[in-house]
Scaffold this motif. Structure first.
Motif, short mmCIF file in Angstrom:
data_model
loop_
_atom_site.label_atom_id
_atom_site.label_comp_id
_atom_site.label_asym_id
_atom_site.label_seq_id
_atom_site.Cartn_x
_atom_site.Cartn_y
_atom_site.Cartn_z
N UNK A 32 0.84 -1.14 0.03
CA UNK A 32 -0.18 0.04 0.14
C UNK A 32 0.97 1.18 0.08
N UNK A 33 1.77 1.32 0.91
CA UNK A 33 2.60 2.34 0.97
C UNK A 33 3.54 2.66 -0.12
N UNK A 34 3.95 1.42 -1.04
CA UNK A 34 4.76 1.52 -2.15
C UNK A 34 4.16 2.29 -3.18
N UNK A 35 2.81 1.82 -3.10
CA UNK A 35 1.91 2.29 -4.43
C UNK A 35 1.60 3.70 -4.24
N UNK A 36 1.36 4.37 -3.06
CA UNK A 36 1.35 5.77 -2.84
C UNK A 36 2.65 6.56 -3.27
N UNK A 37 3.76 5.83 -2.69
CA UNK A 37 5.00 6.67 -3.03
C UNK A 37 5.39 6.58 -4.66
N UNK A 38 5.28 5.60 -5.31
CA UNK A 38 5.42 5.36 -6.84
C UNK A 38 4.76 6.65 -7.63
N UNK A 39 3.44 6.98 -6.91
CA UNK A 39 2.70 7.90 -7.71
C UNK A 39 3.43 9.44 -7.53
N UNK A 40 4.27 9.55 -6.65
CA UNK A 40 5.10 10.62 -6.70
C UNK A 40 5.88 10.99 -7.87
N UNK A 41 6.32 9.84 -8.35
CA UNK A 41 6.99 9.94 -9.57
C UNK A 41 8.32 10.74 -9.43
N UNK A 42 9.19 10.71 -8.30
CA UNK A 42 10.50 11.45 -7.96
C UNK A 42 11.21 10.90 -6.90
N UNK A 43 12.53 10.98 -6.88
CA UNK A 43 13.13 10.22 -5.91
C UNK A 43 12.76 10.55 -4.32
N UNK A 44 12.77 9.67 -3.50
CA UNK A 44 12.35 9.94 -2.04
C UNK A 44 13.45 9.51 -1.15
N UNK A 45 13.26 10.15 0.03
CA UNK A 45 14.31 9.47 1.00
C UNK A 45 12.77 9.42 2.32
N UNK A 46 12.84 8.34 2.85
CA UNK A 46 11.84 7.91 4.01
C UNK A 46 12.39 8.18 5.28
N UNK A 47 11.54 8.56 6.03
CA UNK A 47 11.84 8.85 7.56
C UNK A 47 10.62 8.18 8.17
N UNK A 48 11.11 7.57 9.46
CA UNK A 48 10.06 6.85 10.32
C UNK A 48 10.71 7.19 11.59
#
Length: 156
Positions: A32-48
């Motif tokens: 679910x999270x991966x699908x949401x993040x892929x919609x951004x269509x840009x490099x990401x840095x994840x923080x938790x």
């Protein structure tokens, strides 16, 4: 829970902390999270932070994150640290959030420790001022600066 976008940030809440259902397994959450993040269509840095860091690690490899920032995240097998953290956290969380935290720990109990993945910053109280909560409350400016400095040196 829908994602919320702020200038320069994209917040992706984990289900369960507001009384909704926690996913049945790590794979469902990661998907679910991966699908949401892929919609951004840009490099990401994840923080938790806390158990959210476990989620960030699990999602990072799936989405090809450039880096991961873990704020006071500990392996679920560190029972002594988790017990201490749960005791301190219990007074600050409502029942649904505390139940969600426990559910996420259980989800990750059988998952192997992350061994590969993007470059990771482990930031804990003592590295920056504050405790588990105040490092993102009254000490957020110092925490943010530590992250910014690390990212500037690490991520192209």
């Amino acid at each position: 829970m829908p994602a919320r976008q702020l200038p320069g940030l994209w917040l992706l809440p984990h289900p369960g902390y507001e009384g909704d259902a926690v996913p049945e397994d790590v794979e469902a959450l990661v998907r679910a999270h991966a699908a949401s993040i892929r919609r951004l269509d840009r490099p990401v840095v994840l923080l938790g932070r806390s158990t959210g860091g476990l989620v960030a690690q699990a999602v990072a490899e799936r989405v090809g994150a450039e880096a991961v920032v873990l704020l006071d995240t500990h392996p679920v097998r560190d029972e002594e640290r988790l017990t201490e953290l749960a005791a301190r956290t219990a007074v600050r969380l409502d029942e649904p959030a505390l139940a969600a935290m426990g559910a996420y720990v259980r989800l990750f109990l059988d998952r192997p420790e992350e061994t590969a993945g993007p470059t990771t910053l482990h930031l804990r109280p003592g590295d920056v001022p504050g405790d588990h909560f105040s490092m993102l409350d009254e000490h957020v400016a110092t925490t943010a600066e530590a992250i910014r400095t690390w990212l500037a040196r690490t991520v192209n």
